[in-house]
Design a protein around this motif. Sequence first.
Motif, PDB file in Angstrom:
ATOM      1  N   SER A  28      13.180  24.594 -54.635  1.00 42.33           N
ATOM      2  CA  SER A  28      13.948  24.759 -53.399  1.00 42.33           C
ATOM      3  C   SER A  28      12.990  24.823 -52.205  1.00 42.33           C
ATOM      4  O   SER A  28      11.763  24.837 -52.362  1.00 42.33           O
ATOM      5  N   GLU A  29      13.550  24.867 -51.010  1.00 42.17           N
ATOM      6  CA  GLU A  29      12.719  24.941 -49.805  1.00 42.17           C
ATOM      7  C   GLU A  29      11.888  26.226 -49.801  1.00 42.17           C
ATOM      8  O   GLU A  29      12.309  27.259 -50.334  1.00 42.17           O
ATOM      9  N   ALA A  30      10.732  26.176 -49.188  1.00 44.27           N
ATOM     10  CA  ALA A  30       9.856  27.349 -49.165  1.00 44.27           C
ATOM     11  C   ALA A  30      10.528  28.544 -48.504  1.00 44.27           C
ATOM     12  O   ALA A  30      10.234  29.693 -48.850  1.00 44.27           O
ATOM     13  N   ASP A  31      11.442  28.288 -47.564  1.00 41.40           N
ATOM     14  CA  ASP A  31      12.106  29.381 -46.856  1.00 41.40           C
ATOM     15  C   ASP A  31      13.520  29.643 -47.373  1.00 41.40           C
ATOM     16  O   ASP A  31      14.324  30.298 -46.706  1.00 41.40           O
ATOM     17  N   ALA A  32      13.832  29.158 -48.572  1.00 36.44           N
ATOM     18  CA  ALA A  32      15.211  29.198 -49.060  1.00 36.44           C
ATOM     19  C   ALA A  32      15.784  30.610 -49.149  1.00 36.44           C
ATOM     20  O   ALA A  32      16.975  30.813 -48.953  1.00 36.44           O
ATOM     21  N   GLY A  33      14.951  31.603 -49.453  1.00 33.77           N
ATOM     22  CA  GLY A  33      15.455  32.963 -49.581  1.00 33.77           C
ATOM     23  C   GLY A  33      15.426  33.772 -48.308  1.00 33.77           C
ATOM     24  O   GLY A  33      16.022  34.860 -48.246  1.00 33.77           O
ATOM     25  N   LEU A  34      14.760  33.274 -47.286  1.00 31.83           N
ATOM     26  CA  LEU A  34      14.619  34.044 -46.055  1.00 31.83           C
ATOM     27  C   LEU A  34      15.975  34.220 -45.364  1.00 31.83           C
ATOM     28  O   LEU A  34      16.766  33.286 -45.292  1.00 31.83           O
ATOM     29  N   GLY A  35      16.218  35.415 -44.879  1.00 30.85           N
ATOM     30  CA  GLY A  35      17.485  35.716 -44.227  1.00 30.85           C
ATOM     31  C   GLY A  35      18.551  36.239 -45.156  1.00 30.85           C
ATOM     32  O   GLY A  35      19.640  36.596 -44.721  1.00 30.85           O
ATOM     33  N   ALA A  36      18.248  36.295 -46.451  1.00 29.81           N
ATOM     34  CA  ALA A  36      19.241  36.748 -47.426  1.00 29.81           C
ATOM     35  C   ALA A  36      19.389  38.267 -47.393  1.00 29.81           C
ATOM     36  O   ALA A  36      18.406  38.999 -47.266  1.00 29.81           O
ATOM     37  N   ASP A  37      20.620  38.722 -47.526  1.00 27.53           N
ATOM     38  CA  ASP A  37      20.918  40.131 -47.766  1.00 27.53           C
ATOM     39  C   ASP A  37      21.001  40.407 -49.260  1.00 27.53           C
ATOM     40  O   ASP A  37      20.717  41.519 -49.710  1.00 27.53           O
ATOM     41  N   VAL A  38      21.404  39.377 -50.015  1.00 25.50           N
ATOM     42  CA  VAL A  38      21.560  39.469 -51.466  1.00 25.50           C
ATOM     43  C   VAL A  38      20.859  38.279 -52.094  1.00 25.50           C
ATOM     44  O   VAL A  38      21.051  37.133 -51.666  1.00 25.50           O
ATOM     45  N   LEU A  39      20.042  38.533 -53.113  1.00 18.10           N
ATOM     46  CA  LEU A  39      19.381  37.480 -53.869  1.00 18.10           C
ATOM     47  C   LEU A  39      19.831  37.579 -55.326  1.00 18.10           C
ATOM     48  O   LEU A  39      19.812  38.670 -55.913  1.00 18.10           O
ATOM     49  N   THR A  42      19.248  33.471 -61.825  1.00 16.19           N
ATOM     50  CA  THR A  42      19.912  33.297 -63.112  1.00 16.19           C
ATOM     51  C   THR A  42      18.978  33.399 -64.310  1.00 16.19           C
ATOM     52  O   THR A  42      19.397  33.841 -65.377  1.00 16.19           O
ATOM     53  N   HIS A  43      17.703  32.984 -64.136  1.00 17.04           N
ATOM     54  CA  HIS A  43      16.770  33.059 -65.264  1.00 17.04           C
ATOM     55  C   HIS A  43      15.349  32.804 -64.783  1.00 17.04           C
ATOM     56  O   HIS A  43      15.122  32.546 -63.602  1.00 17.04           O
ATOM     57  N   GLU A  44      14.413  32.849 -65.708  1.00 14.34           N
ATOM     58  CA  GLU A  44      12.997  32.918 -65.366  1.00 14.34           C
ATOM     59  C   GLU A  44      12.305  31.574 -65.177  1.00 14.34           C
ATOM     60  O   GLU A  44      11.132  31.546 -64.781  1.00 14.34           O
ATOM     61  N   HIS A  45      12.929  30.459 -65.441  1.00 16.72           N
ATOM     62  CA  HIS A  45      12.246  29.171 -65.297  1.00 16.72           C
ATOM     63  C   HIS A  45      11.888  28.920 -63.828  1.00 16.72           C
ATOM     64  O   HIS A  45      12.658  29.255 -62.925  1.00 16.72           O
ATOM     65  N   PRO A  46      10.736  28.316 -63.583  1.00 16.03           N
ATOM     66  CA  PRO A  46      10.224  28.261 -62.208  1.00 16.03           C
ATOM     67  C   PRO A  46      11.071  27.458 -61.233  1.00 16.03           C
ATOM     68  O   PRO A  46      10.978  27.684 -60.020  1.00 16.03           O
ATOM     69  N   ASP A  47      11.889  26.526 -61.699  1.00 20.85           N
ATOM     70  CA  ASP A  47      12.735  25.807 -60.753  1.00 20.85           C
ATOM     71  C   ASP A  47      13.899  26.670 -60.257  1.00 20.85           C
ATOM     72  O   ASP A  47      14.612  26.280 -59.319  1.00 20.85           O
ATOM     73  N   HIS A  48      14.061  27.864 -60.854  1.00 22.57           N
ATOM     74  CA  HIS A  48      15.085  28.817 -60.421  1.00 22.57           C
ATOM     75  C   HIS A  48      14.476  30.132 -59.912  1.00 22.57           C
ATOM     76  O   HIS A  48      15.077  30.795 -59.069  1.00 22.57           O
ATOM     77  N   PHE A  49      13.325  30.489 -60.443  1.00 22.49           N
ATOM     78  CA  PHE A  49      12.671  31.750 -60.085  1.00 22.49           C
ATOM     79  C   PHE A  49      11.261  31.483 -59.585  1.00 22.49           C
ATOM     80  O   PHE A  49      10.411  30.972 -60.327  1.00 22.49           O
ATOM     81  N   ASP A  50      11.025  31.791 -58.329  1.00 29.04           N
ATOM     82  CA  ASP A  50       9.690  31.711 -57.744  1.00 29.04           C
ATOM     83  C   ASP A  50       9.363  33.081 -57.153  1.00 29.04           C
ATOM     84  O   ASP A  50       9.997  33.507 -56.189  1.00 29.04           O
TER      85      ASP A  50
END
Length: 210
Positions: A28-39, A42-50
């Motif tokens: 995902s984009e490097a800033d994909a999580g920025l601005g989130a109140d809730v994160l 789903t699992h530990e694979h790197p395309d989902h968890f960074d």
Amino acid sequence: MKLTKRLHSCVQLEKDGRVLVVDPGAFSEADAGLGADVLLVTHEHPDHFDEGRLRAALDANPAAALWTLRSVADQLSAAYPGRVHTVGHGDTFTAAGFEVQVHGELHAVIHPDMPRVTNVGFLVEGSLFHPGDALTVPDAPVETLMLPVHAPWNKVGEVIDYVREVKPARAIDIHDAYLADIARPIYDRALELLGGAPHARLAAGDATDV
């Protein structure tokens, strides 16, 4: 809710001025999580968890919190006490005004010789379901299914059957970074003709109401 598609399996939901982000992974984009109140992860694979993206999001908003399974939570809970929550199949919780139900336990089979990691899906507001890397059928109606359209662990026939089994009001593609643009019309046509539910594809950054 307003749904914004991010790259690969990452999606952003907005409701009443609050933001929920699912799976801001390495694809995902490097800033994909920025601005989130809730994160949600789903699992530990790197395309989902960074880990870096999650740390950046949690550092940027001291009120933000993460809900995920134990394999991910264990890597972050010490650094963010009280802000990292471990969940599993059957759990329900409310986060920043979002009602969330947890469904599923294991990642889809990639190969019988490859161990399966844990995987959970999230049903948000009793409406939108993100299954992560599994074809989990939640024990609840689904309005909008985030559909893993292409992965090392699936084929288009399985994706079609999954839509038929869930019976959503509509399906929107995720897990699409592996799929070349030249092949997209083949998947689009098959899902539209055979899936039994309206099917949509959003480019990264596109938004719709759900």
